[in-house]
Design a protein around this motif. Structure first.
Motif, mmCIF file in Angstrom:
data_model
loop_
_atom_site.group_PDB
_atom_site.id
_atom_site.type_symbol
_atom_site.label_atom_id
_atom_site.label_comp_id
_atom_site.label_asym_id
_atom_site.label_seq_id
_atom_site.Cartn_x
_atom_site.Cartn_y
_atom_site.Cartn_z
ATOM 1 N N UNK A 22 10.229 8.713 -7.313
ATOM 2 C CA UNK A 22 10.367 8.469 -5.876
ATOM 3 C C UNK A 22 9.095 7.846 -5.302
ATOM 4 N N UNK A 23 9.273 6.925 -4.381
ATOM 5 C CA UNK A 23 8.156 6.339 -3.634
ATOM 6 C C UNK A 23 8.655 5.998 -2.241
ATOM 7 N N UNK A 24 7.742 5.843 -1.308
ATOM 8 C CA UNK A 24 8.096 5.518 0.064
ATOM 9 C C UNK A 24 8.437 4.036 0.172
ATOM 10 N N UNK A 25 9.704 3.744 0.471
ATOM 11 C CA UNK A 25 10.117 2.346 0.617
ATOM 12 C C UNK A 25 10.439 2.007 2.072
ATOM 13 N N UNK A 26 10.186 2.950 2.972
ATOM 14 C CA UNK A 26 10.406 2.742 4.404
ATOM 15 C C UNK A 26 9.163 3.143 5.168
ATOM 16 N N UNK A 82 0.820 -1.209 0.000
ATOM 17 C CA UNK A 82 0.000 0.000 0.000
ATOM 18 C C UNK A 82 0.860 1.268 0.000
ATOM 19 N N UNK A 83 0.340 2.367 -0.571
ATOM 20 C CA UNK A 83 1.089 3.623 -0.517
ATOM 21 C C UNK A 83 1.058 4.204 0.891
ATOM 22 N N UNK A 84 2.047 5.016 1.213
ATOM 23 C CA UNK A 84 2.123 5.614 2.539
ATOM 24 C C UNK A 84 2.140 7.128 2.400
ATOM 25 N N UNK A 85 1.676 7.807 3.403
ATOM 26 C CA UNK A 85 1.695 9.257 3.391
ATOM 27 C C UNK A 85 3.132 9.758 3.499
ATOM 28 N N UNK A 86 3.451 10.817 2.792
ATOM 29 C CA UNK A 86 4.816 11.343 2.745
ATOM 30 C C UNK A 86 5.333 11.706 4.134
ATOM 31 N N UNK A 87 4.473 12.262 4.972
ATOM 32 C CA UNK A 87 4.937 12.695 6.294
ATOM 33 C C UNK A 87 5.324 11.516 7.192
ATOM 34 N N UNK A 88 4.834 10.317 6.899
ATOM 35 C CA UNK A 88 5.123 9.142 7.710
ATOM 36 C C UNK A 88 6.291 8.316 7.167
ATOM 37 N N UNK A 89 6.800 8.671 6.008
ATOM 38 C CA UNK A 89 7.824 7.864 5.349
ATOM 39 C C UNK A 89 9.190 8.048 6.011
ATOM 40 N N UNK A 90 9.897 6.932 6.226
ATOM 41 C CA UNK A 90 11.238 6.968 6.816
ATOM 42 C C UNK A 90 12.334 6.903 5.747
ATOM 43 N N UNK A 91 12.070 6.233 4.617
ATOM 44 C CA UNK A 91 13.048 6.067 3.545
ATOM 45 C C UNK A 91 12.357 6.254 2.197
ATOM 46 N N UNK A 92 13.048 6.903 1.271
ATOM 47 C CA UNK A 92 12.547 7.099 -0.084
ATOM 48 C C UNK A 92 13.443 6.365 -1.060
ATOM 49 N N UNK A 93 12.851 5.714 -2.053
ATOM 50 C CA UNK A 93 13.585 4.983 -3.083
ATOM 51 C C UNK A 93 13.061 5.400 -4.454
ATOM 52 N N UNK A 94 13.816 5.041 -5.503
ATOM 53 C CA UNK A 94 13.372 5.296 -6.874
ATOM 54 C C UNK A 94 12.964 3.978 -7.517
ATOM 55 N N UNK A 95 11.823 4.009 -8.226
ATOM 56 C CA UNK A 95 11.374 2.806 -8.930
ATOM 57 C C UNK A 95 12.128 2.684 -10.259
ATOM 58 N N UNK A 96 11.728 1.753 -11.114
ATOM 59 C CA UNK A 96 12.436 1.538 -12.374
ATOM 60 C C UNK A 96 12.253 2.688 -13.366
ATOM 61 N N UNK A 97 11.331 3.622 -13.091
ATOM 62 C CA UNK A 97 11.149 4.815 -13.922
ATOM 63 C C UNK A 97 11.748 6.055 -13.262
ATOM 64 N N UNK A 98 12.545 5.841 -12.220
ATOM 65 C CA UNK A 98 13.215 6.913 -11.471
ATOM 66 C C UNK A 98 12.250 7.809 -10.699
#
Length: 111
Positions: free
Chosen positions: A43-47, A25-41
Motif C-alpha cells: 500500500x502507498x498513498x496515491x491520493x 514524494x511520499x505523503x503522511x498517512x494521516x493526510x492521504x485521501x486514497x490508498x493504492x497497491x504498487x506492483x508488489x501489492x
C-alpha cells in the motif's frame, strides 16, 4: 569548445529535470485521501492532500497494460497521476507505473 560544453550542460540539465519530474514524494498517512497497491501489492498513498479528484463511480472496462520491467526515462508528456479509474478518461484506466512509482492514467487493453 564552448558550444560543446554548453550542449553537454543542457543535456545533463534535461536528464536531471526529467528524473526529478517523474518522482512522487511520499505523503503522511494521516493526510492521504486514497490508498493504492504498487506492483508488489504494498500500500502507498496515491491520493495526496491538496488535490481534488472526481468521485469513484465504477471501474472502466478493459485491463491495465503489464507493468514494465525497465524504464527508458524518455517521456513525451508528464503522466496524469490518479487514485482510481474515475480520475482518468473513459478510454483509460488508473494503473501502477513502476517508472513513476505511482498510479497513472494508461490506455486500456482489451483481450
Amino acid at each position: 569548445m564552448k558550444e560543446q560544453i554548453l550542449a553537454a550542460t543542457v543535456v545533463v540539465f534535461t536528464v536531471v529535470a526529467m528524473a526529478d519530474a517523474s518522482r512522487v514524494p511520499p505523503y503522511l498517512a494521516r493526510d492521504c485521501k486514497h490508498w493504492c497497491k504498487d506492483n508488489n501489492q504494498a500500500l502507498y498513498c496515491c491520493g495526496p492532500p491538496g488535490i481534488t479528484y472526481p468521485p469513484f463511480i465504477r471501474n472502466h472496462p478493459g485491463k491495465c497494460p503489464s507493468v514494465r520491467s525497465t524504464c527508458t526515462g524518455v517521456r513525451s508528456y508528464r503522466p496524469k497521476l490518479c487514485p482510481h479509474d474515475g480520475a482518468c478518461d473513459f478510454r483509460s484506466k488508473c494503473c501502477y507505473d513502476a517508472c513513476v512509482e505511482h498510479h497513472v492514467c494508461k490506455t486500456v487493453e482489451f483481450y
